[in-house]
Design a protein around this motif. Structure first.
Motif, PDB file in Angstrom:
ATOM      1  N   GLU A  27       0.808  -1.225   0.000  1.00 29.66           N
ATOM      2  CA  GLU A  27       0.000   0.000   0.000  1.00 29.66           C
ATOM      3  C   GLU A  27       0.840   1.273   0.000  1.00 29.66           C
ATOM      4  OE1 GLU A  27      -3.100   0.008   2.903  1.00 29.66           O
ATOM      5  OE2 GLU A  27      -3.676  -2.039   2.398  1.00 29.66           O
ATOM      6  N   ASN A  28       1.467   1.600   1.099  1.00 30.87           N
ATOM      7  CA  ASN A  28       2.297   2.802   1.176  1.00 30.87           C
ATOM      8  C   ASN A  28       3.723   2.451   1.582  1.00 30.87           C
ATOM      9  OD1 ASN A  28       1.676   2.077   3.779  1.00 30.87           O
ATOM     10  ND2 ASN A  28       1.329   4.161   4.506  1.00 30.87           N
ATOM     11  N   LYS A  29       4.066   1.193   1.417  1.00 31.43           N
ATOM     12  CA  LYS A  29       5.405   0.707   1.762  1.00 31.43           C
ATOM     13  C   LYS A  29       5.990  -0.073   0.590  1.00 31.43           C
ATOM     14  CE  LYS A  29       4.698   0.384   6.721  1.00 31.43           C
ATOM     15  NZ  LYS A  29       5.659   1.341   7.196  1.00 31.43           N
ATOM     16  N   ALA A  30       7.291  -0.255   0.642  1.00 33.59           N
ATOM     17  CA  ALA A  30       7.980  -1.056  -0.366  1.00 33.59           C
ATOM     18  C   ALA A  30       9.015  -1.929   0.330  1.00 33.59           C
ATOM     19  CB  ALA A  30       8.665  -0.162  -1.389  1.00 33.59           C
ATOM     20  N   ILE A  31       9.181  -3.124  -0.174  1.00 34.72           N
ATOM     21  CA  ILE A  31      10.292  -3.976   0.242  1.00 34.72           C
ATOM     22  C   ILE A  31      11.386  -3.713  -0.783  1.00 34.72           C
ATOM     23  CG2 ILE A  31      11.085  -6.328   0.686  1.00 34.72           C
ATOM     24  CD1 ILE A  31       8.803  -5.407   2.552  1.00 34.72           C
ATOM     25  N   VAL A  32      12.556  -3.313  -0.301  1.00 34.21           N
ATOM     26  CA  VAL A  32      13.673  -2.996  -1.195  1.00 34.21           C
ATOM     27  C   VAL A  32      14.873  -3.872  -0.861  1.00 34.21           C
ATOM     28  CG1 VAL A  32      12.908  -0.608  -1.507  1.00 34.21           C
ATOM     29  CG2 VAL A  32      14.574  -1.124   0.264  1.00 34.21           C
ATOM     30  N   ILE A  33      15.743  -4.036  -1.842  1.00 35.10           N
ATOM     31  CA  ILE A  33      16.980  -4.784  -1.656  1.00 35.10           C
ATOM     32  C   ILE A  33      18.111  -3.766  -1.547  1.00 35.10           C
ATOM     33  CG2 ILE A  33      18.557  -6.483  -2.629  1.00 35.10           C
ATOM     34  CD1 ILE A  33      16.102  -7.524  -4.262  1.00 35.10           C
ATOM     35  N   TYR A  34      18.783  -3.786  -0.404  1.00 39.51           N
ATOM     36  CA  TYR A  34      19.926  -2.907  -0.149  1.00 39.51           C
ATOM     37  C   TYR A  34      21.175  -3.779  -0.110  1.00 39.51           C
ATOM     38  CZ  TYR A  34      23.175   0.042   2.495  1.00 39.51           C
ATOM     39  OH  TYR A  34      24.263   0.747   2.906  1.00 39.51           O
ATOM     40  N   GLU A  45      12.073  -2.886   4.709  1.00 45.33           N
ATOM     41  CA  GLU A  45      10.745  -2.332   4.484  1.00 45.33           C
ATOM     42  C   GLU A  45      10.843  -0.827   4.654  1.00 45.33           C
ATOM     43  OE1 GLU A  45       6.651  -2.323   6.899  1.00 45.33           O
ATOM     44  OE2 GLU A  45       7.269  -4.328   6.239  1.00 45.33           O
ATOM     45  N   MET A  46      10.506  -0.090   3.605  1.00 41.39           N
ATOM     46  CA  MET A  46      10.624   1.372   3.620  1.00 41.39           C
ATOM     47  C   MET A  46       9.290   1.992   3.257  1.00 41.39           C
ATOM     48  SD  MET A  46      13.901   1.730   4.240  1.00 41.39           S
ATOM     49  CE  MET A  46      14.063   3.467   3.982  1.00 41.39           C
ATOM     50  N   ASN A  47       9.018   3.173   3.809  1.00 43.67           N
ATOM     51  CA  ASN A  47       7.871   3.969   3.374  1.00 43.67           C
ATOM     52  C   ASN A  47       8.168   4.484   1.975  1.00 43.67           C
ATOM     53  OD1 ASN A  47       6.345   3.775   5.768  1.00 43.67           O
ATOM     54  ND2 ASN A  47       7.573   5.392   6.695  1.00 43.67           N
ATOM     55  N   LEU A  48       7.150   4.585   1.136  1.00 36.12           N
ATOM     56  CA  LEU A  48       7.357   5.120  -0.220  1.00 36.12           C
ATOM     57  C   LEU A  48       7.880   6.536  -0.185  1.00 36.12           C
ATOM     58  CD1 LEU A  48       4.270   3.659  -2.116  1.00 36.12           C
ATOM     59  CD2 LEU A  48       6.648   2.874  -2.209  1.00 36.12           C
ATOM     60  N   THR A  49       7.559   7.290   0.882  1.00 34.98           N
ATOM     61  CA  THR A  49       8.038   8.666   0.997  1.00 34.98           C
ATOM     62  C   THR A  49       9.535   8.740   1.254  1.00 34.98           C
ATOM     63  OG1 THR A  49       7.452   8.684   3.342  1.00 34.98           O
ATOM     64  CG2 THR A  49       5.801   9.546   1.800  1.00 34.98           C
ATOM     65  N   ASP A  50      10.158   7.626   1.646  1.00 33.85           N
ATOM     66  CA  ASP A  50      11.597   7.579   1.907  1.00 33.85           C
ATOM     67  C   ASP A  50      12.398   7.174   0.660  1.00 33.85           C
ATOM     68  OD1 ASP A  50      11.243   8.288   4.584  1.00 33.85           O
ATOM     69  OD2 ASP A  50      11.041   6.199   5.211  1.00 33.85           O
ATOM     70  N   LEU A  51      11.721   7.020  -0.477  1.00 38.13           N
ATOM     71  CA  LEU A  51      12.363   6.593  -1.718  1.00 38.13           C
ATOM     72  C   LEU A  51      12.182   7.639  -2.803  1.00 38.13           C
ATOM     73  CD1 LEU A  51      11.034   2.933  -1.739  1.00 38.13           C
ATOM     74  CD2 LEU A  51      13.309   3.678  -1.028  1.00 38.13           C
ATOM     75  N   THR A  52      13.248   7.878  -3.563  1.00 40.92           N
ATOM     76  CA  THR A  52      13.209   8.790  -4.688  1.00 40.92           C
ATOM     77  C   THR A  52      13.568   8.012  -5.945  1.00 40.92           C
ATOM     78  OG1 THR A  52      13.995  10.540  -3.226  1.00 40.92           O
ATOM     79  CG2 THR A  52      14.167  10.945  -5.596  1.00 40.92           C
ATOM     80  N   PRO A  53      12.740   8.057  -6.990  1.00 41.44           N
ATOM     81  CA  PRO A  53      13.060   7.320  -8.217  1.00 41.44           C
ATOM     82  C   PRO A  53      14.388   7.772  -8.818  1.00 41.44           C
ATOM     83  CG  PRO A  53      10.819   8.177  -8.293  1.00 41.44           C
ATOM     84  CD  PRO A  53      11.490   8.793  -7.097  1.00 41.44           C
TER      85      PRO A  53
END
Length: 62
Positions: free
Chosen positions: A34-41, A52-60
């Protein structure tokens, strides 16, 4: 953003399970919820970590 896209972390540097996650690091989107993303760091040794990051913490990445 969709799975497979690259993004930069805009969240302030933080510690996650003994690993520093740095502001401005490039991550890969693994899954969007919904408003989160699982990302690979990838840490400095190249080992991947799922975060697990909030979408607001990510910039394309353009």
């Amino acid at each position: 953003m969709k799975p497979g896209d690259k993004a930069k972390l805009s969240k302030q540097t933080f510690l996650h399970k003994g690993i520093f996650i740095f502001t401005g690091s490039t991550v890969e989107i693994k899954e969007i919820q919904e408003n989160k993303a699982i990302v690979i760091y990838n840490d400095k040794e190249g080992y991947p970590h799922d975060l697990e990051m909030n979408l607001t913490d990510l910039t394309p990445v353009s």
